[in-house]
Structure formats: structure tokens, C-alpha cells
Motif scaffolding. Structure first.
Motif, mmCIF file in Angstrom:
data_model
loop_
_atom_site.group_PDB
_atom_site.id
_atom_site.type_symbol
_atom_site.label_atom_id
_atom_site.label_comp_id
_atom_site.label_asym_id
_atom_site.label_seq_id
_atom_site.Cartn_x
_atom_site.Cartn_y
_atom_site.Cartn_z
ATOM 1 N N GLU A 19 3.909 2.450 44.673
ATOM 2 C CA GLU A 19 3.924 1.116 45.250
ATOM 3 C C GLU A 19 2.565 0.814 45.886
ATOM 4 O O GLU A 19 1.909 1.712 46.411
ATOM 5 N N VAL A 25 1.126 -6.280 49.098
ATOM 6 C CA VAL A 25 2.397 -6.986 48.929
ATOM 7 C C VAL A 25 2.364 -8.313 49.691
ATOM 8 O O VAL A 25 2.759 -9.359 49.163
ATOM 9 N N LEU A 114 10.626 -3.495 41.127
ATOM 10 C CA LEU A 114 9.450 -3.089 41.889
ATOM 11 C C LEU A 114 9.830 -2.178 43.049
ATOM 12 O O LEU A 114 9.102 -1.233 43.364
ATOM 13 N N TYR A 170 3.595 -7.850 41.515
ATOM 14 C CA TYR A 170 4.111 -8.369 42.784
ATOM 15 C C TYR A 170 3.850 -9.869 42.909
ATOM 16 O O TYR A 170 4.702 -10.626 43.398
ATOM 17 N N TRP A 174 6.832 -12.591 43.382
ATOM 18 C CA TRP A 174 6.782 -13.524 44.514
ATOM 19 C C TRP A 174 6.794 -14.969 44.013
ATOM 20 O O TRP A 174 7.473 -15.834 44.592
ATOM 21 N N LEU A 234 10.801 -6.415 48.345
ATOM 22 C CA LEU A 234 9.362 -6.311 48.136
ATOM 23 C C LEU A 234 8.643 -5.784 49.374
ATOM 24 O O LEU A 234 7.692 -5.004 49.268
#
Length: 237
Positions: A19, A25, A114, A170, A174, A234
Motif C-alpha cells: 500500500e 492516499v 486496494l 487510488y 477516489w 482507502l
């Protein structure tokens, strides 16, 4: 492709990736918000939401046994999905519901991938879905939009490193989560001013003999709940 190459690709697809840092993020979320909120930028970016919207109609039409005859995407970010079958019943209702709910639900599913570290799998699945949709596109603008979007996923998947791939994945998720909220509000505003008389909500109202406002509430509920749940995944909350 030899066996070792195929095995390597499968391991990459089925495996997990690290990650990104929390700041990445958050930064990708802010970037997605900066694309969704300003009207001038949104007018262009909304094409991607339309792809997901019409793709949702098409996928559910197929899953419910309807015959999908074509999808058209227009430069004003509207779209049209045509399927054959009974003009009433559960299949038609689910097909109509799938449009406004598809982008946020795709975002929610992407957030789950994710959160599990499946960045490569997310990128490849997105590319596969775009390729499958391209087969059903019936106009030049729609084909160009899907090809360019798919090409972007391919380029990122094959030509960039893990950090760039993670940031891109990401940002996409989003965008689906945040961008999936705005269309329902836009539809509500149009209906308040007497427009969009043949919208998905109005079609559902006629199919189910219930108020269109009920379906608008459903669209809002799905998009906002998806944003809340997906955002928590997330951010690792």
C-alpha cells in the motif's frame, strides 16, 4: 508466451502489492475532489463516470437475460444503452437502477481490492471491463472515449513502477467514489427545474408505479454510503 512468463504474470495478478503511504492516499483523494468539484474540469472528467454508468446498464442487462444491442456515449457526457427484452419486470427495473449506482459501487469494489493490496488486479480488471464494453459501443465518440481510457490503464499497468500504479489506482477509485455522488444531485436539480423527464428515476417510477423521488433517494443513499465505506477502506480507518 512461455510457461515461466505466464506463471510470472499470474503471480503478479494474484499477488498483493504494498500500500502507498497515507499521504499518497490523501493526496490522490484531494486530486480527485479537485476534478469533481470545479464545473469546467468536471464537464470533461464526467465522461469517465458516463462510461461506468452506461457500462452498469449494459452489464446488468446481460446478467438479467436481456439482449444488449449497443451503447452510445455522447460529447455532452450523456449516454444511451439499448437492450431488448420485456419492457417491464425485474430485469428492466434492475437494468434501470444500475446506471446511477454503478460508478459508486465500482468505486466501493475498487476500494475493497486496494484495501486487500490487489492493485495490479484492480488495474487489469478495469482494462478488461473497458475492452468488453468497447465491443458494444456504437458511435465514434464513444469508441474514442473508451479506447483512450483503456489505453491509459494499459500504459500505467505496463510502463510505470509500483508507486505510480498505486497512486493511479487510488486516484481512480477516489474519483469513482466522489464522482459517483455528483450525478444524482445534478439529476435532482434538473428535475426540480422541469428537465430530465425521461431520466432513469422517471423510468423507474413508471415501471414500479412509485414516486421518482424514491429512486433519487436510492441513488443518493448508494453513492453516499459507498463514499463513506470506500473512503474508510482507502484511509485504513
Amino acid at each position: 508466451m512461455d510457461t515461466s512468463t505466464a506463471t510470472s504474470l499470474w503471480d503478479e495478478l494474484a499477488g498483493t502489492q504494498s500500500e502507498p503511504d497515507l499521504w499518497v492516499v490523501i493526496a490522490t483523494g484531494v486530486a480527485a475532489l479537485a476534478v469533481v468539484v470545479p464545473h469546467a474540469v468536471w464537464r470533461v472528467a464526467r465522461n469517465a463516470i458516463t462510461i461506468a454508468h452506461e457500462g452498469g446498464h449494459g452489464l446488468v442487462a446481460l446478467l438479467t437475460g436481456r439482449q444488449l444491442t449497443g451503447i452510445r456515449l455522447h460529447s455532452d457526457t450523456s449516454g444511451l444503452t439499448v437492450s431488448r427484452g420485456k419492457p417491464y419486470g425485474l430485469g428492466m427495473i434492475l437494468t434501470a437502477v444500475a446506471g446511477y449506482t454503478a460508478p459508486p459501487l465500482l468505486g466501493l469494489g475498487g476500494a475493497a481490492l486496494l484495501a486487500a493490496g490487489r492493485i495490479t488486479l484492480l488495474l487489469w480488471l478495469a482494462t478488461a471491463l473497458l475492452l468488453a464494453m468497447l465491443v458494444m459501443i456504437r458511435n465514434a465518440y464513444g469508441a474514442l472515449t473508451v479506447v483512450l481510457t483503456g489505453a491509459l490503464f494499459v500504459l500505467v499497468s505496463w510502463l510505470t513502477g509500483p508507486q505510480v500504479q498505486a497512486a493511479f489506482a487510488y486516484a481512480v477509485v477516489w474519483f469513482l467514489l466522489l464522482g459517483g455522488v455528483r450525478p444524482a444531485f445534478e439529476l435532482q436539480a434538473k428535475r426540480r427545474h422541469g428537465g430530465a423527464g425521461d431520466s432513469d428515476a422517471d423510468q423507474l417510477a413508471r415501471l414500479t408505479h412509485t414516486p421518482a423521488g424514491l429512486w433519487l433517494f436510492l441513488f443518493h443513499a448508494v453513492s453516499l454510503c459507498s463514499l463513506l465505506g470506500g473512503g474508510r477502506w482507502l484511509l485504513g480507518v
